[in-house]
Enzyme design. Structure first.
Site, PDB file in Angstrom:
ATOM      1  N   SER A  61      33.372  83.714  98.458  1.00 12.27           N
ATOM      2  CA  SER A  61      34.427  83.346  97.524  1.00 12.27           C
ATOM      3  C   SER A  61      34.240  84.145  96.232  1.00 12.27           C
ATOM      4  O   SER A  61      33.206  84.798  96.023  1.00 12.27           O
ATOM      5  CB  SER A  61      34.364  81.851  97.215  1.00 12.27           C
ATOM      6  OG  SER A  61      33.187  81.560  96.479  1.00 12.27           O
ATOM      7  N   ASP A 108      36.958  85.414 100.766  1.00 12.69           N
ATOM      8  CA  ASP A 108      37.742  84.178 100.851  1.00 12.69           C
ATOM      9  C   ASP A 108      38.871  84.188  99.812  1.00 12.69           C
ATOM     10  O   ASP A 108      39.112  85.187  99.145  1.00 12.69           O
ATOM     11  CB  ASP A 108      36.796  82.993 100.655  1.00 12.69           C
ATOM     12  CG  ASP A 108      37.291  81.711 101.288  1.00 12.69           C
ATOM     13  OD1 ASP A 108      38.361  81.722 101.922  1.00 12.69           O
ATOM     14  OD2 ASP A 108      36.600  80.676 101.139  1.00 12.69           O
ATOM     15  N   HIS A 109      39.528  83.057  99.656  1.00 15.89           N
ATOM     16  CA  HIS A 109      40.724  82.894  98.825  1.00 15.89           C
ATOM     17  C   HIS A 109      40.732  83.762  97.565  1.00 15.89           C
ATOM     18  O   HIS A 109      39.844  83.658  96.727  1.00 15.89           O
ATOM     19  CB  HIS A 109      40.860  81.434  98.374  1.00 15.89           C
ATOM     20  CG  HIS A 109      41.044  80.469  99.485  1.00 15.89           C
ATOM     21  ND1 HIS A 109      42.274  79.952  99.830  1.00 15.89           N
ATOM     22  CD2 HIS A 109      40.153  79.903 100.338  1.00 15.89           C
ATOM     23  CE1 HIS A 109      42.140  79.114 100.839  1.00 15.89           C
ATOM     24  NE2 HIS A 109      40.860  79.066 101.171  1.00 15.89           N
ATOM     25  N   ASP A 143      45.328  84.627  98.760  1.00 15.52           N
ATOM     26  CA  ASP A 143      45.900  83.283  98.689  1.00 15.52           C
ATOM     27  C   ASP A 143      46.855  83.242  97.500  1.00 15.52           C
ATOM     28  O   ASP A 143      46.467  82.937  96.376  1.00 15.52           O
ATOM     29  CB  ASP A 143      44.796  82.243  98.542  1.00 15.52           C
ATOM     30  CG  ASP A 143      45.354  80.822  98.475  1.00 15.52           C
ATOM     31  OD1 ASP A 143      46.592  80.672  98.492  1.00 15.52           O
ATOM     32  OD2 ASP A 143      44.546  79.881  98.394  1.00 15.52           O
ATOM     33  N   GLU A 173      47.726  83.401 102.916  1.00 14.83           N
ATOM     34  CA  GLU A 173      47.989  81.961 102.945  1.00 14.83           C
ATOM     35  C   GLU A 173      49.400  81.689 102.461  1.00 14.83           C
ATOM     36  O   GLU A 173      49.849  82.255 101.464  1.00 14.83           O
ATOM     37  CB  GLU A 173      46.984  81.203 102.070  1.00 14.83           C
ATOM     38  CG  GLU A 173      47.246  79.702 102.051  1.00 14.83           C
ATOM     39  CD  GLU A 173      46.029  78.881 101.661  1.00 14.83           C
ATOM     40  OE1 GLU A 173      46.234  77.788 101.126  1.00 14.83           O
ATOM     41  OE2 GLU A 173      44.889  79.333 101.884  1.00 14.83           O
ATOM     42  N   SER A 265      35.411  71.331 103.552  1.00 10.37           N
ATOM     43  CA  SER A 265      35.313  70.260 102.560  1.00 10.37           C
ATOM     44  C   SER A 265      33.994  69.531 102.747  1.00 10.37           C
ATOM     45  O   SER A 265      33.404  69.518 103.810  1.00 10.37           O
ATOM     46  CB  SER A 265      36.459  69.265 102.741  1.00 10.37           C
ATOM     47  OG  SER A 265      36.210  68.086 102.026  1.00 10.37           O
TER      48      SER A 265
END
Length: 269
Positions: A61, A108-109, A143, A173, A265
């Site tokens: 991330s 990641d995002h 994202d 996304e 999560s």
């Protein structure tokens, strides 16, 4: 036929990445993606994947990348996040083949406000490709779900045009993932926004498939980041199947989509 009959051990790129995803789709299994923040956590993920005889997606991330570089580095212009992500990719490239498993090295995002981080990683990919004929990373994620659908698709088109010549995979996304990650806070969004609509998926597919086949779509199905109480989240993974059917009907192609099951999560176990 095993996965190593399809793709080699080590970090995959280009057609190898797509072949791995096709193999997973045909054999009906998901490939886990794990965020890492140091060489030791990367090694732990590789060891677990080796012991499970599973391909793996290792990802960083924006915040995790900065941590990888060291908390003493400034990050006002994403320089620590760029440095850390590049360091992680070089480390994983150096050791992945020794673990005997296929590895997708991923970022990641990346929200719109973090695009300087994305640009820095692409600069490193292009430099690595010039020297080695393959990009440093396997894939990157944009994202832009906070932006309008039109702007989201437009920016993804722009970046995929840059990524395609060096055989990079793009994950995009559409639809909002609830909760908070890397300073992007969607904890108060309307619940209806947590479920991507099938025509949105079709529009993404139509736009990006004209550029490259190497992309996947992270569609929202009620998934969230962070901690939440049991019962507060209504996951509808069947939506992802419905998207596949919808785009099949629109295009006449069998299983045209590569869909990301985004579920990470502290409450997901």
């Amino acid at each position: 036929m095993g996965v190593l009959d399809i793709v080699p051990a080590g970090v995959l790129t280009g057609d190898q990445t797509r072949k791995l995803f096709e193999y997973a789709r045909e054999n009906q299994f998901a490939i886990p993606a794990v965020n890492v923040t140091s060489s030791s956590t990367a090694n732990a993920v590789l060891e677990a994947a080796r012991d499970s005889k599973s391909p793996i997606i290792i990802q960083c991330s924006q915040g995790g990348s900065a941590y990888y570089a060291g908390k003493g580095l400034p990050n006002g212009n994403q320089e620590a996040s760029i440095t850390g992500a590049i360091a992680a990719a070089h480390h994983v490239r150096a050791v992945a083949a020794s673990y005997g498993i296929p590895v997708v090295m991923h970022s990641d995002h990346c929200a719109k406000k973090l695009l300087p981080w994305f640009d820095g990683m692409l600069d490193a990919d292009e430099a690595y490709f010039k020297e080695h004929g393959v990009p440093l990373f396997s894939s990157h994620m944009l994202d832009l779900s906070e932006e309008s659908k039109e702007e989201n698709i437009e920016i993804c088109e722009k970046y995929l045009k840059r990524m395609a010549p060096i055989n990079l995979w793009l994950e995009m996304e559409i639809g909002i993932t609830g909760g908070e990650e890397d300073g992007v806070d969607n904890t108060g969004v309307d619940n209806a926004s947590l479920y991507t609509q099938p025509d949105d998926i079709f529009q993404v597919h139509e736009a990006l498939s004209k550029i490259s086949p190497n992309f996947s779509i992270a569609a929202a199905f009620g998934n969230v980041h962070g901690v939440y109480k049991p019962g507060n989240v209504k996951l509808r993974p069947e939506i992802l199947h419905n998207h596949q059917v919808y785009v099949e009907q629109k295009t006449g192609k069998t299983k045209p989509l590569y869909v990301t099951l985004s579920k990470h999560s502290d409450s997901s176990s």
